[in-house]
Design a protein around this motif. Structure first.
Motif, short mmCIF file in Angstrom:
data_model
loop_
_atom_site.label_atom_id
_atom_site.label_comp_id
_atom_site.label_asym_id
_atom_site.label_seq_id
_atom_site.Cartn_x
_atom_site.Cartn_y
_atom_site.Cartn_z
N LEU A 79 -30.10 -17.27 -23.47
CA LEU A 79 -30.43 -16.34 -22.40
C LEU A 79 -31.47 -15.30 -23.30
O LEU A 79 -30.67 -14.79 -24.32
N SER A 80 -32.56 -15.16 -22.72
CA SER A 80 -33.48 -14.27 -23.31
C SER A 80 -33.88 -13.18 -22.58
O SER A 80 -34.61 -13.67 -21.50
N VAL A 81 -33.67 -12.01 -22.25
CA VAL A 81 -34.25 -10.89 -21.53
C VAL A 81 -34.49 -9.61 -22.43
O VAL A 81 -34.40 -9.31 -23.31
N PRO A 82 -35.55 -8.86 -21.39
CA PRO A 82 -36.08 -7.58 -22.12
C PRO A 82 -34.94 -6.51 -21.76
O PRO A 82 -33.98 -6.60 -21.14
N GLU A 83 -35.09 -5.61 -22.75
CA GLU A 83 -34.15 -4.43 -22.72
C GLU A 83 -33.97 -3.66 -21.40
O GLU A 83 -35.04 -3.50 -20.76
N GLY A 84 -32.94 -3.29 -21.02
CA GLY A 84 -32.49 -2.47 -19.79
C GLY A 84 -32.18 -3.44 -18.73
O GLY A 84 -31.84 -3.04 -17.50
N GLU A 85 -32.37 -4.84 -18.80
CA GLU A 85 -32.16 -5.51 -17.49
C GLU A 85 -30.50 -6.04 -17.55
O GLU A 85 -29.92 -5.75 -18.40
N ASN A 86 -30.18 -5.90 -16.32
CA ASN A 86 -28.61 -6.46 -15.94
C ASN A 86 -28.68 -7.77 -16.20
O ASN A 86 -29.54 -8.57 -15.51
N LEU A 87 -27.66 -8.42 -16.55
CA LEU A 87 -27.37 -9.81 -16.64
C LEU A 87 -26.06 -10.42 -16.30
O LEU A 87 -25.08 -9.63 -16.44
N VAL A 88 -25.83 -11.71 -16.11
CA VAL A 88 -24.69 -12.22 -15.75
C VAL A 88 -24.54 -13.53 -16.55
O VAL A 88 -25.28 -14.37 -16.68
N LEU A 89 -23.34 -13.64 -17.15
CA LEU A 89 -23.10 -14.86 -17.90
C LEU A 89 -22.03 -15.51 -17.00
O LEU A 89 -20.96 -14.99 -16.66
N ASN A 90 -21.80 -16.89 -17.10
CA ASN A 90 -21.09 -17.79 -16.25
C ASN A 90 -20.07 -18.56 -17.13
O ASN A 90 -20.64 -18.94 -18.16
N CYS A 91 -18.80 -18.40 -16.58
CA CYS A 91 -17.90 -19.56 -17.58
C CYS A 91 -16.92 -20.12 -16.41
O CYS A 91 -16.80 -19.81 -15.30
N SER A 92 -16.96 -21.47 -16.49
CA SER A 92 -16.36 -22.46 -15.24
C SER A 92 -15.00 -23.12 -16.10
O SER A 92 -15.31 -23.60 -17.23
N PHE A 93 -13.96 -23.30 -15.56
CA PHE A 93 -12.80 -24.26 -16.27
C PHE A 93 -12.24 -24.92 -15.32
O PHE A 93 -12.35 -24.85 -13.85
N THR A 94 -11.66 -26.27 -15.64
CA THR A 94 -11.36 -27.23 -14.90
C THR A 94 -10.00 -27.14 -14.17
O THR A 94 -9.62 -27.82 -13.26
N ASP A 95 -9.23 -26.40 -15.04
CA ASP A 95 -7.72 -26.58 -14.54
C ASP A 95 -7.52 -25.12 -14.14
O ASP A 95 -7.64 -23.99 -14.82
N SER A 96 -7.16 -24.60 -12.91
CA SER A 96 -6.86 -23.15 -12.42
C SER A 96 -5.64 -22.80 -12.99
O SER A 96 -5.46 -21.44 -12.57
N ALA A 97 -4.75 -23.56 -13.46
CA ALA A 97 -3.58 -22.96 -13.76
C ALA A 97 -3.60 -22.43 -15.27
O ALA A 97 -3.11 -22.86 -16.28
N ILE A 98 -4.08 -21.09 -15.15
CA ILE A 98 -4.45 -20.28 -16.32
C ILE A 98 -3.30 -19.27 -16.27
O ILE A 98 -2.88 -18.74 -15.22
N TYR A 99 -3.15 -18.82 -17.79
CA TYR A 99 -2.18 -17.67 -17.68
C TYR A 99 -3.29 -16.50 -17.63
O TYR A 99 -2.80 -15.35 -17.29
N ASN A 100 -4.33 -16.54 -18.65
CA ASN A 100 -5.26 -15.49 -18.67
C ASN A 100 -6.75 -16.05 -19.12
O ASN A 100 -6.74 -17.02 -19.52
#
Lengths: 111, 113
Positions: free
Chosen positions: B11-32
């Protein structure tokens, strides 16, 4: 407080040689984990030790071994080095079950 | 087997921009779930830790959310700065015990001045 420390910083070995990497956890942390990070990928879990006992092992061959000492420091040993073992080796420490803190890593190059 | 995916890869953005990074996981049985920052050739710096019972965590300009049921987390960076340029890694710890973290491949962020 000092963070996680690792030595050496860089290492160059040839195929077939053996290498030992060292890690000192944050004071008070009894859990140490080792990860291998190949360029362009996320770290892969190798081992976890807690109170000097192995608590987990990743999908790595038996050429990889580790141990933890009474002061909770740890060593990772890799025998019969292959070109594919070239990577950044990361050590992480934590209080059991909590946030993990990583060291600066050891860059291993196998020629 | 737990698998973690991060989008976008870069991802390349200009300074000052708000941004969102995404993460997905396949097994919802997580501790943290933990978000890390990694500068080139360096170790990982922990940014935020979200326990499985939590919905979000905030630290300065960073906010991370967790939706365990859908297997997703987002890292929101407000008012981005050139110093934010780095690789951002998401990692989940399984619920079955042990300290093993499963990482995504990361998002390479470049903030242009």
């Amino acid at each position: 407080d000092a963070g996680v420390t690792q030595s050496p910083t860089h290492l160059i070995k040839t195929r077939g040689q053996q290498v030992t990497l060292r890690c000192s956890p944050i004071s008070g942390h009894k859990s140490v984990s080792w990860y291998q990070q190949v360029l362009g990928q996320g770290p892969q879990f190798i081992f976890q030790y807690y109170e000097k006992e192995e608590r987990g092992r990743g999908n790595f061959p038996d050429r990889f071994s580790a141990r933890q000492f009474p002061n909770y420091s740890s060593e990772l040993n890799v025998n019969a080095l292959l070109l594919g073992d070239s990577a950044l080796y990361l050590c992480a420490s934590s209080l059991e079950g909590n946030e993990q803190f990583f060291g600066p890593g050891t860059r291993l190059t196998v020629l | 087997k737990q698998e973690v995916t991060q989008i976008p890869a870069a991802l390349s953005v200009p300074e000052g921009e708000n941004l969102v990074l995404n993460c997905s996981f396949t097994d919802s049985a997580i501790y943290n779930l933990q978000w890390f920052r990694q500068d080139p050739g360096k170790g990982l710096t922990s940014l935020l830790l979200i326990q499985s019972s939590q919905r979000e965590q905030t630290s300065g300009r960073l906010n991370a959310s967790l939706d365990k049921s859908s297997g997703r987390s987002t890292l929101y960076i407000a008012a981005s700065q050139p110093g934010d340029s780095a690789t951002y890694l998401c990692a989940v710890r399984g619920g079955s015990g042990g300290n093993k973290l499963v990482f995504g491949a990361g998002t390479i962020l470049r903030v242009k001045s």
